[in-house]
Design a protein around this motif. Structure first.
Motif, PDB file in Angstrom:
ATOM      1  N   GLY A 192       3.647   2.970   2.736  1.00  0.00           N
ATOM      2  CA  GLY A 192       4.900   3.109   2.262  1.00  0.00           C
ATOM      3  C   GLY A 192       5.461   4.377   3.000  1.00  0.00           C
ATOM      4  N   HIS A 193       4.413   5.532   2.646  1.00  0.00           N
ATOM      5  CA  HIS A 193       4.769   6.772   3.180  1.00  0.00           C
ATOM      6  C   HIS A 193       4.819   6.888   4.700  1.00  0.00           C
ATOM      7  N   ALA A 194       3.787   6.174   5.305  1.00  0.00           N
ATOM      8  CA  ALA A 194       3.396   6.193   6.839  1.00  0.00           C
ATOM      9  C   ALA A 194       4.959   5.443   7.508  1.00  0.00           C
ATOM     10  N   VAL A 203       1.466  14.013   4.274  1.00  0.00           N
ATOM     11  CA  VAL A 203       1.098  15.082   3.358  1.00  0.00           C
ATOM     12  C   VAL A 203       1.736  14.957   2.104  1.00  0.00           C
ATOM     13  N   SER A 204       0.932  14.679   0.955  1.00  0.00           N
ATOM     14  CA  SER A 204       1.366  14.479  -0.230  1.00  0.00           C
ATOM     15  C   SER A 204       0.350  15.208  -1.239  1.00  0.00           C
ATOM     16  N   GLY A 205       0.626  14.863  -2.613  1.00  0.00           N
ATOM     17  CA  GLY A 205      -0.026  15.494  -3.446  1.00  0.00           C
ATOM     18  C   GLY A 205      -1.453  14.926  -3.658  1.00  0.00           C
ATOM     19  N   MET A 252       9.263  12.579  -1.060  1.00  0.00           N
ATOM     20  CA  MET A 252       8.467  12.360  -2.432  1.00  0.00           C
ATOM     21  C   MET A 252       8.416  10.819  -2.678  1.00  0.00           C
ATOM     22  N   ASP A 253       7.429  10.586  -3.697  1.00  0.00           N
ATOM     23  CA  ASP A 253       7.115   9.530  -3.938  1.00  0.00           C
ATOM     24  C   ASP A 253       8.608   8.484  -4.172  1.00  0.00           C
ATOM     25  N   ASN A 254       8.896   7.575  -3.793  1.00  0.00           N
ATOM     26  CA  ASN A 254      10.137   6.482  -3.852  1.00  0.00           C
ATOM     27  C   ASN A 254      10.069   5.291  -3.957  1.00  0.00           C
ATOM     28  N   ASN A 270       0.639  -1.009  -0.007  1.00  0.00           N
ATOM     29  CA  ASN A 270      -0.002  -0.045  -0.102  1.00  0.00           C
ATOM     30  C   ASN A 270       0.826   1.269   0.036  1.00  0.00           C
ATOM     31  N   HIS A 271       0.661   2.134  -0.701  1.00  0.00           N
ATOM     32  CA  HIS A 271       1.522   3.285  -1.057  1.00  0.00           C
ATOM     33  C   HIS A 271       1.510   4.257  -0.120  1.00  0.00           C
ATOM     34  N   ILE A 272       0.410   4.509   0.806  1.00  0.00           N
ATOM     35  CA  ILE A 272       0.231   5.201   1.888  1.00  0.00           C
ATOM     36  C   ILE A 272       0.928   4.722   3.204  1.00  0.00           C
TER      37      ILE A 272
HETATM   38 ZN    ZN Z   1       2.837   9.519  -2.733  1.00  0.00          ZN
END
Ligand code: ZN
Ligand code: KG4
Length: 337
Positions: free
Chosen positions: A118-120, A139-141, A301-303, A114-116
């Protein structure tokens, strides 16, 4: 344990190679990103079909580079992690199909991430002393939410935006101030050249459950029309940018403080593209009574490194993508376990 990670949920194609020691501490051995913003710029936003096509041509090259840079053969890998959602369906399908093909041909397990998530979990990449639980401002786009992160798959939604994401609010405001897409970072850079503003924007709505940034866009749009002539003056434009940044940052910090006072948290982490914002970083670093953690700028950023981080923890929990599994363009974080 060595793991190849692939991200393609929006307009960045990214691949990373991670190695984990016995304590599950990550080392990013190599990571590459092919940004597509130059392609989408002329349309003023991401064009899903173009983005998907770019992923298709970029991902094989990026993967070959990461494998070569780290001297890794496919048989040295323990698993492949790939973003499964949320995101643009066509974009997700490109990364997912590519990863499935790689996994199948090399007989490797595949983990869907899950991309979120990943951010978390991205703050864990660069902060070896960060432990669960922590309060996470994402907080992203595409996303703006506060989640209490109690552990892998243990998330509690505290607040979420009801309309635009914070990054989107930065980008839309930047567009109104004639910055090229995506203008969030450029607007922030201009805002940082001044330290006050003659303009006062209305407070971003602070509804009980979340945020609302759409009123801000209307307010700026009216202000830009009213000040059409004066805005040619660089100082006036910078002060407008400052007011926009203050307004967004203020709303985020307000909600974060409310969440902190409602719970007993000792750690705060901030992630996603807007976590690169220096004004936001400063304000959050100034919060009393909590330790504050940020990913390094490239991991805001997305990575793909963050996908590798979440993928590895899930792989260690024996999670594998079932054959025939597909992407999940809508996939809220708090539904995970
Ligand atoms: Zn993202
Ligand atoms: O996490 P990210 O790379 O992609 C998404 O998952 O959306 O976030 C991109 C967003 C964009 O809206 C971009 O304008 C914003 O993050 N952004 C910034 C800054 N750097 C990137 N916004 C404010 N200040 C910055 N320095």
């Amino acid at each position: 344990m060595r793991l190849l990670a692939i991200e393609s949920s929006c307009d960045e194609s990214a691949v990373a190679m991670l190695e984990f020691d016995q304590n599950q501490r990550p080392a990013v051995l190599s990571e590459v990103i092919a940004s597509q913003s130059h392609i989408h710029r002329e349309y003023g936003g991401v064009v899903p079909e173009l983005a998907a096509r770019e992923h298709l041509s970029s991902l094989p090259l990026l993967s070959a580079k990461v494998l070569a840079d780290t001297g890794t053969r496919m048989r040295d890998l323990s698993a492949i992690a790939v973003t499964r959602g949320p995101g643009l369906k066509g974009c997700l399908l490109m990364g997912f199909g590519f990863a499935q093909g790689l996994a199948l041909s090399a007989d490797l397990p595949l983990v869907g991430v899950n991309h979120i998530e990943g951010h978390a979990l991205s703050p864990l990449l660069d902060n070896p002393d960060l432990d669960f639980p922590y309060l996470c401002l994402i907080v992203s786009g595409g996303h703006t939410e506060i989640q209490a992160v109690h552990g892998l798959g243990r998330y509690q939604l505290i607040a979420r935006t009801g309309d635009d994401a914070a990054g989107e609010a930065f980008d839309k405001s930047a567009n109104l101030l004639s910055f090229e897409y995506p203008g969030g970072a450029s607007l922030a850079a201009l805002a940082d050249t001044v330290n006050h503003s003659e303009f006062k924007l209305p407070k971003v709505m602070r509804e009980a459950e979340g945020f609302s940034f759409s009123g801000l866009k209307t307010a700026i749009s009216l202000l830009v029309k009213k000040e059409a002539v004066r805005i040619q003056d660089p100082q006036v434009r910078a002060e407008l940018a400052f007011a926009v940044q203050e307004s967004i940052v203020d709303a985020l910090v307000f909600k974060l403080k409310a969440a902190l006072s409602a719970g007993d948290y000792r750690r705060v982490a901030v992630c996603g593209g807007v976590a690169a914002n220096q004004a936001l970083r400063k304000r959050i670093q100034g919060l009393k009574g909590v330790d504050v953690y940020f990913p390094k700028l490239t991991h805001c950023m997305d990575n793909a490194a963050m996908i590798g981080m979440a993928g590895a923890l899930r792989f260690l929990r024996s999670e594998r993508l079932e054959a025939g599994g597909t992407v999940m363009p809508r996939w809220p974080l708090e539904t995970l376990q």
